[in-house]
Scaffold this active site. Structure first.
Site, mmCIF file in Angstrom:
data_model
loop_
_atom_site.group_PDB
_atom_site.id
_atom_site.type_symbol
_atom_site.label_atom_id
_atom_site.label_comp_id
_atom_site.label_asym_id
_atom_site.label_seq_id
_atom_site.Cartn_x
_atom_site.Cartn_y
_atom_site.Cartn_z
ATOM 1 N N SER A 190 38.836 19.459 -41.352
ATOM 2 C CA SER A 190 38.908 20.366 -40.288
ATOM 3 C C SER A 190 39.980 21.141 -40.283
ATOM 4 C CB SER A 190 38.241 19.821 -39.035
ATOM 5 O OG SER A 190 38.986 20.540 -37.937
ATOM 6 N N LYS A 191 40.060 22.530 -39.924
ATOM 7 C CA LYS A 191 41.261 23.236 -39.631
ATOM 8 C C LYS A 191 41.921 22.618 -38.189
ATOM 9 C CE LYS A 191 38.938 27.332 -37.566
ATOM 10 N NZ LYS A 191 38.448 28.403 -37.844
ATOM 11 N N ARG A 192 41.153 22.076 -37.493
ATOM 12 C CA ARG A 192 41.991 21.502 -36.332
ATOM 13 C C ARG A 192 42.207 19.857 -36.345
ATOM 14 N NH1 ARG A 192 37.474 24.312 -34.782
ATOM 15 N NH2 ARG A 192 38.001 26.383 -33.931
ATOM 16 N N ASP A 193 42.422 19.658 -37.839
ATOM 17 C CA ASP A 193 42.877 18.384 -37.980
ATOM 18 C C ASP A 193 44.025 17.912 -37.136
ATOM 19 O OD1 ASP A 193 42.569 15.731 -39.811
ATOM 20 O OD2 ASP A 193 44.875 16.612 -40.234
#
Ligand code: GLU
Length: 517
Positions: free
Chosen positions: A269-272
Site C-alpha cells: 500500500s502507498k501508506r505502508d
C-alpha cells in the site's frame, strides 16, 4: 509483427503521485525499449477529468528524470511524430470518436441511454437474484435502454433530444477469448466474464479501454507493459482489436506481477509503514491533504532506487544483484519477470543504497555531505567542515556503517564538535583511579610524536598501556569515549590521525578534567 519497430509507452493517468509500482512499469518498458534500440514514449492518459490531480503530470515527469528513465518522445520530453501525447488533446483530433463510430457501424458497439438510477436499479435487481458479479452484459443489456433494445426511431429521437448516452462494447455471449501474455503465457477467458465496457462516456470522452487501444494503434506501440490490475480487462481489449480489424497492430501484452507487502500478505500500500518511501519524490496530494516522503528526499541515490526496483519481480538468472542502468538494459528480458507477486523488502532496499554509497569516492560523498554540514554548523566556530580534505576523511571513516549520507552527521558529529559529555556506561565500567594517569601518559607520548599517523599513535598508545602494565583492551574504549564522547565508532586510530594532534591532545585534557570532576 516481426519487423515492427520496438516502441513501448508508459501511460500513467495523472490521478495522483506516481508510486514506485508505476516507476517499475516505466523502468521495465524503458529497459526493453533500449535493449532493442527502440523508442520509449510517455503518454498522459487524462480522459477521466473527475480524477485529475493538479501537479501529478509534473510529478511524473520529474520522477522519470530523477530516475534517469527518460522517454525519447512524449509529454515533457519533446514531441515526436505522434504528437500530441496527452489524451485530452488527442480527443480534439477526433480519433477516439472515429474508432467508436467504426465499432458501432460494424455492430460491435452500441448506444446506451440508461441513467445512473436505472443502472443502480439493475445492479440491485441482480444482487437480489443472487448474481455474484452484476454487470451490463449480453444477458442484462436486453432489459436496458440501448440501441439494441430500442427502435431506430426511438434512438434517433433520444439523440436529437439531447439525452445523454454512452457507447458500449457489444461483448458476444459465451465465447472463448484467448490471448498471449509475454509473462504469463496463454490466458483463456470466457466472454461471460467480460462486461459491455463503456467506450465513450456521455461527455464524449473516451474511457481508458478505448483510448489506450486507439493510441497504441496510432502510436505504433509494439509492446504494452502494465500492472497486473489490468489483466481482467485484457479480454475486452482483445475483442476491441478484433472488432476493429486491427489484430495485426495489437501490441504484445505484458502484465507485471504485483508488488506485495513485506509479509507477502496483499498488495503493497502507498501508506505502508515500513519507514521506506513508496514514492520516488516527496508528494503532496492537494485533494486529500496527504503527504508522502520520497526516496530522493530520504537520501536514496537514484541509481540504487532503480536497481532495487528492477529486482522487484525480475531476476537476471545469476547471483548478481548490483546493476547499473546500462547493465540492466543488457540483461533485461520479460522471460525473467516472475508471474507471481514480488515481496517488497525494506531492509534490502536500504542495503541497495548502502552498496551504492560504498561505491562512491570519498570526494563524491564529501560533496554531498558538505551542504548538510554547512546547515548543521551554521553559526558555530567550526571551520573544519569547510575543509574538503578533512570532510573526505570523515566520509571515509563513517561510510562503512551508514546506509545514507544523511546518517553521516549523527555518526560523525564529534569530528566537528568536541564532546562535552561522555558515555556514562563506559565511564562507570572502565574509569578507575588509574585512568586519569593513564590518559595523561598518553597525552605526553602523543605530544612527543613528530608524525601523527594512525600507526604512530597506536604504537604510542600501546606503549603507554604497557608501561603501566595495563592490557590495551581495558582502556581502548575509554580512550575512544574521551575523544568522541561515545563508545562506538570507526577505526579508532584512523579517527585519531584525522582529528590531528592538537585537537586530540586538547580533547584528552578536557576529558580528564571533566570526568575527574
Ligand atoms: N492509464 C493506465 C494507468 O495509469 C495505463 C495502463 C496501461 O499502461 O495501459 O494505469
Amino acid at each position: 509483427m516481426e519487423n515492427k519497430r520496438v516502441r513501448l509507452r508508459f501511460a500513467p493517468s495523472p490521478t495522483g503521485g506516481l508510486h514506485m509500482g508505476g516507476v517499475r512499469t516505466a523502468l521495465f518498458s524503458y529497459l526493453f525499449a533500449k535493449k532493442h534500440n527502440g523508442d520509449f514514449v510517455l503518454r498522459i492518459e487524462d480522459t477521466d477529468q473527475t480524477r485529475y490531480v493538479k501537479g501529478a503530470e509534473e510529478y511524473i515527469i520529474e520522477s522519470l528524470k530523477w530516475c534517469g528513465i527518460e522517454p525519447n518522445e512524449g509529454v515533457g520530453f519533446g514531441d515526436g511524430p505522434h504528437a500530441p501525447y496527452r489524451q485530452s488533446e488527442r480527443k480534439e483530433l477526433g480519433i477516439y470518436k472515429k474508432y467508436a463510430d467504426q465499432l458501432i457501424a460494424s455492430g460491435n458497439a452500441y448506444y446506451a441511454f440508461d441513467t445512473p438510477e436505472e443502472l443502480d436499479a439493475m445492479r440491485k435487481r441482480l444482487e437480489a437474484a443472487k448474481v455474484v458479479a452484476p454487470q451490463y452484459n449480453a444477458v442484462t443489456r436486453q432489459n436496458m435502454r440501448n440501441s439494441l433494445t430500442l427502435s431506430e426511431d426511438e434512438v434517433k429521437k433520444l439523440m436529437d433530444g439531447g439525452t445523454p448516452f454512452v457507447v458500449r462494447l457489444k461483448v458476444p455471449r459465451n465465447e472463448e477469448i484467448r490471448f498471449h501474455d509475454i509473462i504469463r503465457g496463454w490466458v483463456v477467458v470466457n466472454s461471460t466474464q467480460v462486461d459491455d465496457k463503456v467506450l465513450l462516456k456521455s461527455d464524449g470522452m473516451p474511457t481508458y479501454h478505448l483510448a489506450h487501444i486507439v493510441d497504441d494503434i496510432e502510436m505504433e506501440i509494439s509492446h504494452a507493459v502494465r500492472g497486473e490490475e489490468w489483466l481482467p480487462s485484457a479480454p475486452a481489449h482483445i475483442l476491441i482489436y478484433r472488432f476493429l480489424g486491427c489484430e495485426d497492430k495489437m501490441p504484445l501484452l505484458a502484465h507485471l506481477p504485483l508488488i506485495l507487502k513485506p509479509d507477502g500478505n496483499g498488495k503493497l500500500s502507498k501508506r505502508d509503514k515500513s519507514g521506506i518511501p513508496m514514492f520516488p519524490l516527496n508528494w503532496h496530494d492537494e485533494r486529500t491533504g496527504e503527504s508522502y516522503v520520497g526516496y530522493r528526499e530520504s537520501g536514496f541515490f537514484a541509481d540504487a532506487f532503480v536497481n532495487m526496483l528492477a529486482m522487484l519481480g525480475w531476476n537476471p538468472g545469476t547471483t548478481q544483484e548490483i546493476f547499473s542502468i546500462e547493465e540492466l538494459i543488457q540483461a533485461f528480458s520479460f522471460e525473467r519477470v516472475n508471474k507471481s507477486g514480488a515481496k517488497f523488502d525494506p531492509e534490502k532496499t536500504k542495503w541497495f543504497n548502502q552498496q551504492y554509497l560504498r561505491k562512491k569516492s570519498d570526494k563524491e560523498l564529501a560533496e554531498l555531505f558538505m551542504p548538510i554540514l554547512e546547515e548543521k554548523l551554521k553559526g558555530t566556530q567550526d571551520t573544519r567542515h569547510k575543509d574538503q580534505t578533512y570532510v573526505e576523511g570523515v566520509c571515509k571513516l563513517v561510510k562503512e556503517k551508514s546506509h545514507f549520507v544523511n546518517e553521516f552527521w549523527d555518526a560523525g558529529i564529534y569530528f566537528f564538535i568536541a564532546p562535552t559529555a561522555y558515555d556514562a556506561d563506559v565511564i562507570k565500567k572502565r574509569w578507575n583511579e588509574n585512568s586519569a594517569n593513564f590518559i595523561k601518559s598518553v597525552i605526553e607520548r602523543f605530544k612527543g610524536l613528530n608524525t601523527f599517523t594512525a600507526a604512530d599513535t597506536e604504537a604510542a598508545f600501546k606503549a603507554a598501556a604497557e608501561a603501566q602494565g595495563i592490557a590495551t583492551g581495558q582502556v581502548m574504549q575509554l580512550f575512544r569515549v574521551c575523544l568522541s564522547g561515545v563508545g562506538g565508532g570507526p577505526m579508532l586510530f584512523e579517527m585519531v590521525e584525522l582529528l590531528g594532534k592538537d585537537e586530540v591532545v586538547k580533547r584528552l585534557e578536557t576529558a580528564v578534567a571533566t570526568i575527574i570532576n
